[in-house]
Design an enzyme around this catalytic site. Structure first.
Site, PDB file in Angstrom:
ATOM      1  N   ARG A  44     -14.111  -4.429  60.339  1.00 19.15           N
ATOM      2  CA  ARG A  44     -12.704  -5.287  59.986  1.00 19.15           C
ATOM      3  C   ARG A  44     -12.873  -6.658  60.964  1.00 19.15           C
ATOM      4  O   ARG A  44     -13.753  -6.444  62.004  1.00 19.15           O
ATOM      5  CB  ARG A  44     -11.464  -4.668  60.115  1.00 19.15           C
ATOM      6  CG  ARG A  44     -11.318  -3.396  59.258  1.00 19.15           C
ATOM      7  CD  ARG A  44     -10.171  -2.737  59.731  1.00 19.15           C
ATOM      8  NE  ARG A  44      -8.841  -3.322  59.579  1.00 19.15           N
ATOM      9  CZ  ARG A  44      -7.954  -2.966  60.304  1.00 19.15           C
ATOM     10  NH1 ARG A  44      -7.811  -1.814  60.989  1.00 19.15           N
ATOM     11  NH2 ARG A  44      -6.815  -3.796  60.281  1.00 19.15           N
ATOM     12  N   SER A  46     -10.265  -8.332  62.423  1.00 21.79           N
ATOM     13  CA  SER A  46      -9.162  -8.463  63.119  1.00 21.79           C
ATOM     14  C   SER A  46      -9.862  -8.633  64.666  1.00 21.79           C
ATOM     15  O   SER A  46     -11.000  -7.986  65.143  1.00 21.79           O
ATOM     16  CB  SER A  46      -8.248  -7.503  63.395  1.00 21.79           C
ATOM     17  OG  SER A  46      -8.795  -6.255  63.941  1.00 21.79           O
ATOM     18  N   LYS A 120      -7.564   6.469  64.092  1.00 22.60           N
ATOM     19  CA  LYS A 120      -6.479   6.870  63.723  1.00 22.60           C
ATOM     20  C   LYS A 120      -6.407   6.144  62.014  1.00 22.60           C
ATOM     21  O   LYS A 120      -5.404   6.554  61.437  1.00 22.60           O
ATOM     22  CB  LYS A 120      -5.300   6.385  64.389  1.00 22.60           C
ATOM     23  CG  LYS A 120      -4.970   4.781  64.610  1.00 22.60           C
ATOM     24  CD  LYS A 120      -3.709   4.521  65.200  1.00 22.60           C
ATOM     25  CE  LYS A 120      -3.372   2.974  65.401  1.00 22.60           C
ATOM     26  NZ  LYS A 120      -2.256   2.604  65.852  1.00 22.60           N
ATOM     27  N   ASP A 121      -7.199   5.140  61.804  1.00 25.34           N
ATOM     28  CA  ASP A 121      -7.243   4.683  60.644  1.00 25.34           C
ATOM     29  C   ASP A 121      -8.099   5.318  59.518  1.00 25.34           C
ATOM     30  O   ASP A 121      -8.060   5.113  58.359  1.00 25.34           O
ATOM     31  CB  ASP A 121      -7.537   3.142  60.456  1.00 25.34           C
ATOM     32  CG  ASP A 121      -6.607   2.307  61.398  1.00 25.34           C
ATOM     33  OD1 ASP A 121      -5.204   2.587  61.293  1.00 25.34           O
ATOM     34  OD2 ASP A 121      -6.761   1.312  61.937  1.00 25.34           O
ATOM     35  N   ALA A 172       5.659  -0.703  60.567  1.00 25.07           N
ATOM     36  CA  ALA A 172       5.293  -0.338  59.628  1.00 25.07           C
ATOM     37  C   ALA A 172       4.944   1.099  59.384  1.00 25.07           C
ATOM     38  O   ALA A 172       4.604   1.850  58.634  1.00 25.07           O
ATOM     39  CB  ALA A 172       4.075  -1.049  58.929  1.00 25.07           C
ATOM     40  N   ARG A 175       5.657   7.231  61.263  1.00 28.59           N
ATOM     41  CA  ARG A 175       5.467   8.174  62.246  1.00 28.59           C
ATOM     42  C   ARG A 175       6.443   7.452  63.421  1.00 28.59           C
ATOM     43  O   ARG A 175       7.304   8.389  64.057  1.00 28.59           O
ATOM     44  CB  ARG A 175       4.284   8.445  63.074  1.00 28.59           C
ATOM     45  CG  ARG A 175       4.003   9.113  64.213  1.00 28.59           C
ATOM     46  CD  ARG A 175       2.647   9.141  64.812  1.00 28.59           C
ATOM     47  NE  ARG A 175       2.259   7.601  64.938  1.00 28.59           N
ATOM     48  CZ  ARG A 175       2.436   7.158  66.026  1.00 28.59           C
ATOM     49  NH1 ARG A 175       3.053   7.474  67.005  1.00 28.59           N
ATOM     50  NH2 ARG A 175       1.931   5.701  66.388  1.00 28.59           N
ATOM     51  N   ARG A 176       6.394   6.385  63.881  1.00 27.91           N
ATOM     52  CA  ARG A 176       7.104   5.413  65.103  1.00 27.91           C
ATOM     53  C   ARG A 176       8.475   5.550  64.298  1.00 27.91           C
ATOM     54  O   ARG A 176       9.384   5.827  65.198  1.00 27.91           O
ATOM     55  CB  ARG A 176       6.571   4.105  65.161  1.00 27.91           C
ATOM     56  CG  ARG A 176       5.195   4.369  65.886  1.00 27.91           C
ATOM     57  CD  ARG A 176       4.655   2.908  66.001  1.00 27.91           C
ATOM     58  NE  ARG A 176       3.488   2.966  67.034  1.00 27.91           N
ATOM     59  CZ  ARG A 176       2.188   2.189  66.547  1.00 27.91           C
ATOM     60  NH1 ARG A 176       2.212   1.426  65.735  1.00 27.91           N
ATOM     61  NH2 ARG A 176       1.164   2.283  67.511  1.00 27.91           N
ATOM     62  N   ARG A 193       3.732  -5.963  59.371  1.00 26.77           N
ATOM     63  CA  ARG A 193       2.533  -5.565  59.490  1.00 26.77           C
ATOM     64  C   ARG A 193       1.572  -6.676  59.936  1.00 26.77           C
ATOM     65  O   ARG A 193       2.195  -7.889  60.137  1.00 26.77           O
ATOM     66  CB  ARG A 193       2.009  -5.157  58.066  1.00 26.77           C
ATOM     67  CG  ARG A 193       2.624  -3.834  57.661  1.00 26.77           C
ATOM     68  CD  ARG A 193       2.027  -3.266  56.434  1.00 26.77           C
ATOM     69  NE  ARG A 193       0.256  -3.131  56.562  1.00 26.77           N
ATOM     70  CZ  ARG A 193      -0.471  -3.387  55.854  1.00 26.77           C
ATOM     71  NH1 ARG A 193      -0.114  -3.660  54.531  1.00 26.77           N
ATOM     72  NH2 ARG A 193      -1.838  -3.385  56.035  1.00 26.77           N
ATOM     73  N   VAL A 196      -2.363  -6.962  66.060  1.00 28.57           N
ATOM     74  CA  VAL A 196      -1.519  -7.269  67.314  1.00 28.57           C
ATOM     75  C   VAL A 196      -0.879  -8.387  67.533  1.00 28.57           C
ATOM     76  O   VAL A 196       0.286  -8.598  67.725  1.00 28.57           O
ATOM     77  CB  VAL A 196      -2.037  -6.853  68.311  1.00 28.57           C
ATOM     78  CG1 VAL A 196      -1.551  -6.723  69.809  1.00 28.57           C
ATOM     79  CG2 VAL A 196      -2.880  -5.085  68.491  1.00 28.57           C
ATOM     80  N   ARG A 199       2.038  -9.543  65.101  1.00 29.14           N
ATOM     81  CA  ARG A 199       3.179  -8.796  65.393  1.00 29.14           C
ATOM     82  C   ARG A 199       3.967  -9.124  66.562  1.00 29.14           C
ATOM     83  O   ARG A 199       5.423  -9.331  66.335  1.00 29.14           O
ATOM     84  CB  ARG A 199       2.850  -7.466  65.181  1.00 29.14           C
ATOM     85  CG  ARG A 199       2.680  -6.760  63.837  1.00 29.14           C
ATOM     86  CD  ARG A 199       2.517  -5.086  64.097  1.00 29.14           C
ATOM     87  NE  ARG A 199       1.191  -4.851  64.358  1.00 29.14           N
ATOM     88  CZ  ARG A 199       0.667  -3.791  64.236  1.00 29.14           C
ATOM     89  NH1 ARG A 199       1.750  -2.623  64.197  1.00 29.14           N
ATOM     90  NH2 ARG A 199      -0.614  -3.405  64.382  1.00 29.14           N
ATOM     91  N   CYS A 286       0.740  10.124  52.602  1.00 27.35           N
ATOM     92  CA  CYS A 286       0.722   9.006  53.516  1.00 27.35           C
ATOM     93  C   CYS A 286       2.223   8.745  53.852  1.00 27.35           C
ATOM     94  O   CYS A 286       2.524   7.997  54.768  1.00 27.35           O
ATOM     95  CB  CYS A 286       0.054   7.871  52.845  1.00 27.35           C
ATOM     96  SG  CYS A 286       0.569   7.534  51.240  1.00 27.35           S
TER      97      CYS A 286
END
Length: 350
Positions: A44, A46, A120-121, A172, A175-176, A193, A196, A199, A286
């Site tokens: 990606r 980013s 994790k993705d 987003a 879980r959090r 979203r 880093v 956000r 999901c």
């Protein structure tokens, strides 16, 4: 480009101890056949994704110094659906696998040879023909609470105490969200979203009064000073695979499997196998908030914590178990099955 012989790197690789390579362990790489260079690495675009890819390439080049002067690798930045669609939760558009879909399509059709991901993705079940061939040493897996400059300090034993009553927290991650609302039902959660930096910018602009980010990403980007509170993994169970970089390749590409075996981190491999096996056993959608965090104890045993919840925090079940690190996948399956058996059925039907 003319074919290059990867065999020449083997002698260098077997002479360097694991500690010097920056990995926990790794055996010698078997000789490789001649193959054309450069090897193409998909990622990606980013800043964090590029950091992860370049760190991976640095490890490979340290392991096989002969490749440094051969222009052996070529980055391929691939735009993913998860990056393009920013106005909806991932759960609403197909889940975290959207961060890997286009990258794995490029891997399967031969446009790239490696794909570098935040573990994790990655979806729990990879597309046919693709395997997770390598996991790199884990950075701190914990989450960080990031608050505005006027927020009070958190008291020991009350990690969420610094959040003002009724505050809007941007995230987003279901879980959090679930864990935060379970601990502080007075709070409001809004969806933000982006990478880093974006956000943090939204927080600075007042779009929300706080946000939650992976500490690993902040550290890797040199932004850890933004963490107001580092949340213990028991207070906020991390995502399975958080802080670990994973590399996927085509299943049939034995040469690259062997090359990657030299930089594999065995600790990361053990904990990630436990966490991902737990995810597979839970088989949640999901939209199911799930956390999983494994660590190796000083005794060499593996300790695994798993969590499942409702998005609104009204139900939360957390359990732990430990056992031999060699049984990582069995431990993960066992914990996942235990959590699933004692959770309401509606959690899995959303």
């Amino acid at each position: 480009m003319a074919p290059a012989d990867l065999r020449a790197g083997t002698a260098h690789a077997t002479e360097a101890p694991a500690a010097a390579r920056g990995v926990a362990s790794g055996g010698p790489v078997k000789p490789h056949a001649r193959r054309p260079l450069p090897l193409r690495v998909g990622t990606r675009g980013s800043p964090l994704a590029l950091w992860q890819t370049r760190t991976f390439l640095d490890l490979v080049l340290h392991f096989c110094p002969v490749l440094r002067n051969a222009k052996a690798f070529e980055e391929h930045v691939i735009a993913t659906s998860g990056d393009r669609i920013q106005d909806r939760r991932l759960a609403d558009i197909g889940g975290k696998g959207l961060f890997a879909k286009e990258i794995h399509e490029a891997l399967l059709d031969g446009r790239i040879d490696f794909a570098v991901h935040s573990l994790k993705d990655l979806e729990t079940e990879l597309p046919p023909g693709i395997v997770l061939a390598c996991t790199l040493a884990r950075e701190d897996a914990r989450d960080a609470l990031v608050l505005g400059p006027d927020a009070p300090r958190s008291e020991p034993g009350d990690p969420f105490g610094a959040i003002p009553a009724g505050a809007l927290i941007g995230t987003a991650s279901l879980r959090r969200q679930a864990q935060l609302l379970h601990a502080r039902p007075d709070l409001k959660v809004g969806m933000i979203r982006g990478n880093v930096g974006s956000r943090l910018s939204k927080l600075a602009a007042g779009d929300c009064q706080g946000t939650l980010l992976a500490l690993a990403g902040l550290k890797r980007l040199g932004l850890e000073q933004h963490a107001s509170v580092v949340l213990d993994a028991d207070a906020m169970v991390p995502a399975a695979g958080q802080g670990i970089v994973g590399v996927t390749v085509r299943e049939a590409d034995v040469e690259l499997h062997e090359l990657l075996s030299g930089i594999e981190d065995r600790s990361a491999r053990a904990v990630s196998r436990a966490e991902r096996a737990m995810l597979a056993a839970l088989d949640g959608s999901c939209r199911t908030p799930i956390g999983g965090h494994a660590r190796l104890l000083p005794t060499g045993e593996l300790h695994l914590t798993g969590l499942i919840a409702r998005p609104d925090g009204s139900f939360l079940l957390k359990r732990s178990l430990h056992g031999a690190a060699g049984d990582a996948e069995r431990l993960g399956r066992e914990l996942g099955e235990s959590l699933r058996a004692d959770s309401p059925a509606d959690i899995f039907s959303s």
